[in-house]
Scaffold this active site. Structure first.
Site, mmCIF file in Angstrom:
data_model
loop_
_atom_site.group_PDB
_atom_site.id
_atom_site.type_symbol
_atom_site.label_atom_id
_atom_site.label_comp_id
_atom_site.label_asym_id
_atom_site.label_seq_id
_atom_site.Cartn_x
_atom_site.Cartn_y
_atom_site.Cartn_z
ATOM 1 N N LYS A 281 -9.350 34.288 -12.382
ATOM 2 C CA LYS A 281 -8.661 35.096 -13.389
ATOM 3 C C LYS A 281 -8.660 36.556 -12.901
ATOM 4 C CE LYS A 281 -8.274 35.162 -18.404
ATOM 5 N NZ LYS A 281 -8.750 34.527 -19.650
ATOM 6 N N GLU A 367 -10.772 24.718 -33.243
ATOM 7 C CA GLU A 367 -10.834 25.199 -34.633
ATOM 8 C C GLU A 367 -11.126 24.056 -35.605
ATOM 9 O OE1 GLU A 367 -8.499 26.107 -32.469
ATOM 10 O OE2 GLU A 367 -8.664 28.278 -32.346
ATOM 11 N N ARG A 395 -4.788 25.577 -37.576
ATOM 12 C CA ARG A 395 -5.169 24.411 -36.745
ATOM 13 C C ARG A 395 -6.225 23.558 -37.457
ATOM 14 N NH1 ARG A 395 -4.655 24.050 -30.940
ATOM 15 N NH2 ARG A 395 -2.454 24.585 -31.144
HETATM 16 C C1 LIG Z 1 -5.374 27.530 -31.156
HETATM 17 C C2 LIG Z 1 -5.725 28.794 -30.408
HETATM 18 N N1 LIG Z 1 -6.991 29.284 -30.491
HETATM 19 C C3 LIG Z 1 -7.330 30.407 -29.843
HETATM 20 C C4 LIG Z 1 -6.411 31.084 -29.086
HETATM 21 C C5 LIG Z 1 -6.786 32.395 -28.424
HETATM 22 N N2 LIG Z 1 -6.725 32.271 -26.951
HETATM 23 C C6 LIG Z 1 -5.679 32.650 -26.264
HETATM 24 S S1 LIG Z 1 -5.869 32.442 -24.631
HETATM 25 C C7 LIG Z 1 -7.440 31.821 -24.860
HETATM 26 C C8 LIG Z 1 -8.282 31.396 -23.714
HETATM 27 C C9 LIG Z 1 -7.528 30.395 -22.889
HETATM 28 O O1 LIG Z 1 -8.329 30.042 -21.789
HETATM 29 P P1 LIG Z 1 -7.638 29.214 -20.618
HETATM 30 O O2 LIG Z 1 -6.855 28.113 -21.196
HETATM 31 O O3 LIG Z 1 -8.707 28.864 -19.671
HETATM 32 O O4 LIG Z 1 -6.593 30.235 -19.992
HETATM 33 P P2 LIG Z 1 -6.899 31.517 -19.091
HETATM 34 O O5 LIG Z 1 -6.824 32.687 -20.038
HETATM 35 O O6 LIG Z 1 -8.236 31.332 -18.461
HETATM 36 O O7 LIG Z 1 -5.792 31.541 -18.090
HETATM 37 C C10 LIG Z 1 -7.755 31.801 -26.200
HETATM 38 C C11 LIG Z 1 -9.047 31.339 -26.764
HETATM 39 C C12 LIG Z 1 -5.100 30.551 -29.032
HETATM 40 N N3 LIG Z 1 -4.122 31.173 -28.325
HETATM 41 N N4 LIG Z 1 -4.802 29.420 -29.682
#
Ligand SMILES: Cc1ncc(C[n+]2csc(CCOP(=O)(O)OP(=O)(O)O)c2C)c(N)n1
Ligand SMILES: CC(=O)[C@@H](O)[C@H](O)COP(=O)(O)O
Ligand SMILES: [Mg+2]
Length: 640
Positions: A281, A367, A395
């Site tokens: 990242k 969630e 959710r």
């Molecule tokens: C249902 C939901 N919960 C929480 C989020 C907040 N959120 C956005 S990106 C993220 C982390 C995603 O991690 P990953 O899939 O590993 O992607 P990366 O940012 O590492 O590329 C979160 C928790 C969301 N977008 N949707």
């Protein structure tokens, strides 16, 4: 007329209007193109702010996917979509990127209405595999769809919905590609057994490239060697057990390996495939690589130093007020615990986590589980504060209804990002929680008008053990009101009159109280005397207060930072069923409009929604004019 041959030193990106343009590029060109795309992402996001780290981590992957697959016939679906900036740059939106996440600009997430290269919108996580499988079955049923590719992160694949999709894909056994983008980060470091499993699996990266390049029997031997090294017992990975061909892990920044793996897998596989791509990242930009959590979502920043522009704080931040107040309360009450779904810093529970780590639980992006886990904690006698942004709480609705409200378990729901949130746009608007919570028997629903009220509502939630209770507050800063030393417990179902008037009443629920008081001032200048009251509760309603406002004023206007079907609807329901509409009542219910509101600043979005102080004043004047034409009983105002 053919395009003039570009000069050799012309940047490759200048030759790319759409992915078809990169089909003619050599593999070396593709590596160079990736470097140019990375520089473009840094340059754009320095100017606009946005999701930097995730986008930098998928630059090579994005170039390779568009080089190997034939988008837009092949459907490339990004999970969450916050990492889609390289994708947007390569799919005809390079110039538009400077309008990223701004009013009338392009979205910070993938969006169907924005481009044919965005077959599926996102922003809430863990939807991509389901969508890709849906598109794949559309193809199987004769629709004009090519290959379908879901790109899902190691954080997003912790959500239950992802397993529902993997389970179904393994059952259908149709061709669908799942690219697991494993950067060992969610917003914060990933949590859970799956994170550990993936880390173990990704330790076998060297075998992956070898395996993908070998012919049949030798490839099997390489796979067995990999499984031995990574201890994936029984030989199969979790994904293979579910019917997927597992390929990987592959170095997601090594263009030749990526191209070779994608080409080989595309050529050879027929059923569902999971390609495990290991990335970093923030790749290629030191400040983001060194602090992937801080550079997940960034303000505008200096591209040379990485220093983010600080927004000037005029008042305490709601989230920080919540986090600190809860920590203070937790110091006094050992039954208090907190749950977050992968958003410890976003929700502010990280403050309590530092002081009481064994009473704060990050369950990952889950969630639904967070809500029912909190229900279990409540059933055990704890005081769980389940902190989930309003739009993400959508959710877990059935868990709220079925596991919490129906059983009347005292879960405390901490609903941050209530109302319109700004740059994240329509997907993240906290528009519906009042409606879906106030409809539930046993539920208590509060909305903080300011940061002092938030402190009192936390104290009220701590004290209230008779059933579920929720309190909501907006993203960002409060209003700068004087803060109490300690929260006091509010009387349930009791609102408060802020300003006494005689002509017309505004009954505000939540943080639009500030604009309502501004509207009252505007009207006062025109000789209109306005009462402004803060309802505090949408459930139970303060029916005495409503009765008094109706009896003592020619008109009543309600206002809330939410969609139709929320607080105002419940006021109308009460007035109708108590017969107070029978003789006619000048009543106006101000809510968000019946449409989704695209990204802009919160101020711009509320203006678009017709909820500025001047809009409220105009609505109040209209209601008053109507009300003055109606007879009404007079009564003494209630002592406050
Ligand atoms: C249902 C939901 N919960 C929480 C989020 C907040 N959120 C956005 S990106 C993220 C982390 C995603 O991690 P990953 O899939 O590993 O992607 P990366 O940012 O590492 O590329 C979160 C928790 C969301 N977008 N949707
Ligand atoms: C992509 C995503 O869903 C999160 O990163 C979200 O943008 C965070 O929102 P806040 O910036 O309000 O914490
Ligand atoms: Mg990740």
């Amino acid at each position: 007329m053919t395009n003039p041959t570009p000069r050799p030193d012309t940047p490759l990106l200048d030759r790319v209007c759409c992915p078809a343009d990169i089909k003619a590029f050599s593999d070396d060109d593709l590596k160079r193109l990736a470097d140019e795309v990375r520089s473009e992402v840094i340059s754009v996001v320095a100017e606009t702010g946005g999701h930097l780290g995730s986008s930098l981590g998928v630059v090579e992957l994005t170039v390779a996917l568009h080089a190997v697959f034939n988008t837009p016939t092949d459907k490339l679906i990004w999970d969450v979509g916050h990492q889609c900036y390289p994708h947007k740059i390569l799919t005809g939106r390079r110039e538009a990127m400077r309008t990223l996440r701004q009013q009338n600009g392009i979205s910070g997430f993938t969006k169907r209405s924005e481009s044919d290269y965005d077959p599926f919108g996102a922003a809430h996580s863990s939807t991509s595999i389901s969508a890709a499988l849906g598109f794949a079955m559309g193809r199987e049923l004769g629709q004009p769809v090519g290959d379908t590719i879901a790109v899902i992160g190691d954080g997003s694949i912790t959500a239950g919905m992802a397993y529902e999709a993997l389970n179904h894909a393994g059952h259908l056994n149709k061709r669908v590609f799942v690219i697991l983008n494993d950067n060992d980060m969610s917003i914060a470091p990933p949590v859970g057994a799956l994170a550990r499993y993936l880390l173990n699996l990704s330790s076998s990266a060297p075998f992956a490239t070898l395996e993908a390049s070998l012919p049949g029997p030798l490839r099997d031997g390489a796979r067995r060697a990999r499984q031995l090294v990574t201890g994936t017992s029984g030989g199969a990975t979790l994904f293979e057990e579910l019917g997927f061909t597992y390929v990987g892990p592959v170095d997601g920044h090594d263009m030749p390996s990526l191209l070779q793996t994608l080409r080989a897998t595309r050529a050879r596989t027929t059923g569902p495939v999971l390609i495990h791509v290991v990335t970093k990242k923030g790749k290629g930009y030191a400040p983001a690589e060194n602090a992937p959590d801080k550079y997940h979502g960034v303000n505008k920043f200096d591209p040379v130093t990485g220093e983010q522009k600080k927004s000037v704080a005029n008042a305490p931040n709601y989230t920080k007020v919540f986090g600190q107040t809860l920590t203070d309360e937790a110091a006094r009450d050992p039954r208090i615990c907190a749950i977050t779904a992968a958003m410890p810093s976003g929700t502010g529970v990280d403050i309590m986590q530092k002081r009481f780590p064994n009473r704060v639980f990050d369950v990952g992006i889950a969630e639904q589980h967070a809500v029912t886990f909190a229900a279990g904690l409540a059933g055990a006698g704890m005081k769980p504060f389940c902190a989930i942004y309003s739009s993400f709480l959508q959710r877990g609705y059935d868990q709220i209804a079925h596991d919490v409200a129906l059983q009347n378990l005292p879960v405390r729901f901490v609903i941050d990002r209530a109302g319109l949130v700004g740059a994240d746009g329509a997907t993240h608007a906290g528009a519906f929680d009042v409606g879906f919570l106030t409809a539930l028997p046993n539920m208590t629903v509060m909305a903080a008008a300011d940061e002092a009220e938030l402190v009192h509502m936390i104290a009220t939630a701590v004290a209230y053990d008779d059933g579920p209770i929720a309190f909501r507050f907006p993203r960002g800063e409060g209003t700068g009101v004087e803060m109490p030393d300690r929260g006091r417990v509010l009387e349930l179902g009791r609102g408060r009159v802020i300003r006494e008037g005689t002509d017309v009443a505004i009954l505000s629920f939540g943080a639009h109280l500030h604009e309502s008081l501004q509207a009252a001032k505007l009207l006062e200048a025109e000789g209109v005397s306005v009462t402004v009251a803060d309802a505090r509760f949408s459930r139970p309603l303060d029916t005495d207060l409503i009765d008094q406002l109706v009896k003592n004023h020619a008109a009543l206007v309600t206002i809330e930072q939410g969609a139709m079907g929320g607080f105002g609807a419940h006021v109308m329901h009460y007035l109708a069923n108590s017969g107070q509409l029978d003789g006619g009542l000048a009543l106006r219910v101000m809510t968000l409009p019946d449409r989704f509101i695209e990204q802009a600043s919160p101020e711009q979005m509320y203006a678009d929604a017709g909820m500025r102080a001047e809009d409220i004043a105009a609505t109040v004047k209209g209601a008053l004019a109507r009300g003055r034409m109606m007879p009404r009983a007079s009564a003494k105002p209630r002592a406050v």
